[in-house]
Design an enzyme around this catalytic site. Structure first.
Site, PDB file in Angstrom:
ATOM      1  N   ARG A  70      96.643  73.128  53.303  1.00 39.06           N
ATOM      2  CA  ARG A  70      97.243  72.378  54.095  1.00 39.06           C
ATOM      3  C   ARG A  70      98.566  71.563  53.178  1.00 39.06           C
ATOM      4  O   ARG A  70      98.180  70.975  52.394  1.00 39.06           O
ATOM      5  CB  ARG A  70      96.641  71.060  54.885  1.00 39.06           C
ATOM      6  CG  ARG A  70      95.390  71.560  55.690  1.00 39.06           C
ATOM      7  CD  ARG A  70      94.873  70.434  56.618  1.00 39.06           C
ATOM      8  NE  ARG A  70      94.403  69.177  55.795  1.00 39.06           N
ATOM      9  CZ  ARG A  70      93.951  68.074  56.345  1.00 39.06           C
ATOM     10  NH1 ARG A  70      93.665  68.217  57.755  1.00 39.06           N
ATOM     11  NH2 ARG A  70      93.548  67.113  55.822  1.00 39.06           N
ATOM     12  N   ASP A  72     101.854  69.651  52.155  1.00 33.82           N
ATOM     13  CA  ASP A  72     102.360  68.376  52.296  1.00 33.82           C
ATOM     14  C   ASP A  72     103.657  68.229  53.049  1.00 33.82           C
ATOM     15  O   ASP A  72     104.368  69.254  53.110  1.00 33.82           O
ATOM     16  CB  ASP A  72     102.510  67.488  51.224  1.00 33.82           C
ATOM     17  CG  ASP A  72     101.239  67.254  50.453  1.00 33.82           C
ATOM     18  OD1 ASP A  72      99.992  67.087  51.058  1.00 33.82           O
ATOM     19  OD2 ASP A  72     101.102  67.178  49.154  1.00 33.82           O
ATOM     20  N   ARG A 229     103.024  69.467  41.985  1.00 33.34           N
ATOM     21  CA  ARG A 229     104.077  68.826  42.041  1.00 33.34           C
ATOM     22  C   ARG A 229     103.776  67.764  40.567  1.00 33.34           C
ATOM     23  O   ARG A 229     104.798  67.627  39.950  1.00 33.34           O
ATOM     24  CB  ARG A 229     104.341  68.056  43.065  1.00 33.34           C
ATOM     25  CG  ARG A 229     104.928  68.879  44.192  1.00 33.34           C
ATOM     26  CD  ARG A 229     104.945  68.167  45.685  1.00 33.34           C
ATOM     27  NE  ARG A 229     105.395  66.895  45.586  1.00 33.34           N
ATOM     28  CZ  ARG A 229     105.242  65.975  46.638  1.00 33.34           C
ATOM     29  NH1 ARG A 229     104.396  65.967  47.507  1.00 33.34           N
ATOM     30  NH2 ARG A 229     105.846  64.781  46.588  1.00 33.34           N
TER      31      ARG A 229
END
Length: 299
Positions: A70, A72, A229
């Site tokens: 999934r 973001d 990230r």
């Protein structure tokens, strides 16, 4: 980024009786989505596809999707994989025309480019053995080519890719990546980082801007919330000289979030590919992936 630590609906080992498991290979531009997963009052990739599937099959039932990972809000994908279990009769009636009909129904920022009947043991999430991402950064002093701005981050200082690669090598292997993840209740942050490297890639040859992009390739068996990230954010500090080469490894060893490491913006991140084992190994991979992981020496 991919959020494999998050809770997902309970999964079965295979489709229910009378159903067929269908694999979907898809891509999306993440800017206008609040991520993959359905959220009340927000536009998501999952909702767009499930709604389109319901409409084109003229079904009263909504068929839920299971995804490889999934993503973001704001994260892109061009190698995402999902599966859906459809009644066998519905698949027989609509299967041959489903791809074209979905293309006609879906908005332009999400595309399904392959619809196939999945082999036995296939599960888009649990059968995956790795996910590969790319994070693209422009460090040209003039900024990012306007036509690339939707999927390239601008960093306003020159980056030393060789130093970032030195730092990356210290992070490879199986570790507890708690220092680079947003912890979720009941979920492990142990992951195996299979590949992490930086390359210089020419910008679009038709662009007026000269120079190159710094592109991170990040491949792991799975990822936790914000992991890519945060890793890239730590390495950018090395690349622009703010921190020494050892810094990202020291953060990892510390086991807790470091205030110096920023979770950088999502738009530079793209899910490029999901890897699966051979068909005869799918069921075993499915079984192994559901176990709670621990590091050697942990109970």
């Amino acid at each position: 980024m991919v959020n494999d630590c998050a809770e997902q609906p309970p999964v079965k080992d295979g489709p229910a009786e009378g159903h067929v498991r269908i694999r979907l290979d898809l891509a999306y531009q993440g800017a206008e989505f609040s991520g993959w997963a359905r959220q009340r009052g927000r536009r998501t990739v999952q909702e767009e596809i499930e709604s389109a599937l319901q409409v084109v099959t003229r079904s009263a039932e909504l068929f839920p999707l299971t995804v490889a990972g999934r993503t973001d809000a704001g994260v892109h994908a061009r190698g995402q994989v999902a599966h859906v279990d459809l009644p066998a009769g519905l698949w027989a009636e609509h299967g041959e025309k489903l791809l074209r009909r979905l293309a006609g129904r879906l908005p332009g920022d999400v595309r399904i480019y392959r619809v196939t009947e999945a082999p036995a043991g296939f599960d888009a999430r649990f059968a995956a053995i790795w996910r590969r991402y790319a994070y693209r950064v422009a460090d040209h002093q003039g900024g990012v080519d306007p036509l690339l701005r939707g999927h390239v981050l601008w960093h306003d200082r020159p980056l030393d890719v060789d130093k970032m690669n030195e730092a990356a090598r210290l992070l490879l292997g199986e570790h507890d990546f708690a220092a680079y993840c947003k912890k979720r209740e009941g979920a492990t942050t142990i992951r195996t980082l299979l590949e992490l490297r930086w390359d210089r890639v020419p910008v679009d040859p038709y662009a007026a801007q000269e120079g190159s992009l710094a592109v991170a390739t990040v491949r792991a068996d799975a990822f936790c919330h914000n992991m890519v990230r945060a890793l890239v954010g730590a390495m950018l500090l090395v690349g622009d000289g703010h921190r020494p080469v050892e810094f990202p490894g020291e953060v990892l060893a510390g086991g807790v979030r470091n205030s110096a490491v920023n979770v950088i913006r999502p738009h530079g991140l793209t899910l490029e590919e999901v890897g699966y084992p051979a068909d005869d190994q799918l069921a075993e991979r499915n079984r192994l992936a559901r176990r709670m992981r621990t590091l050697p020496g942990q109970s």
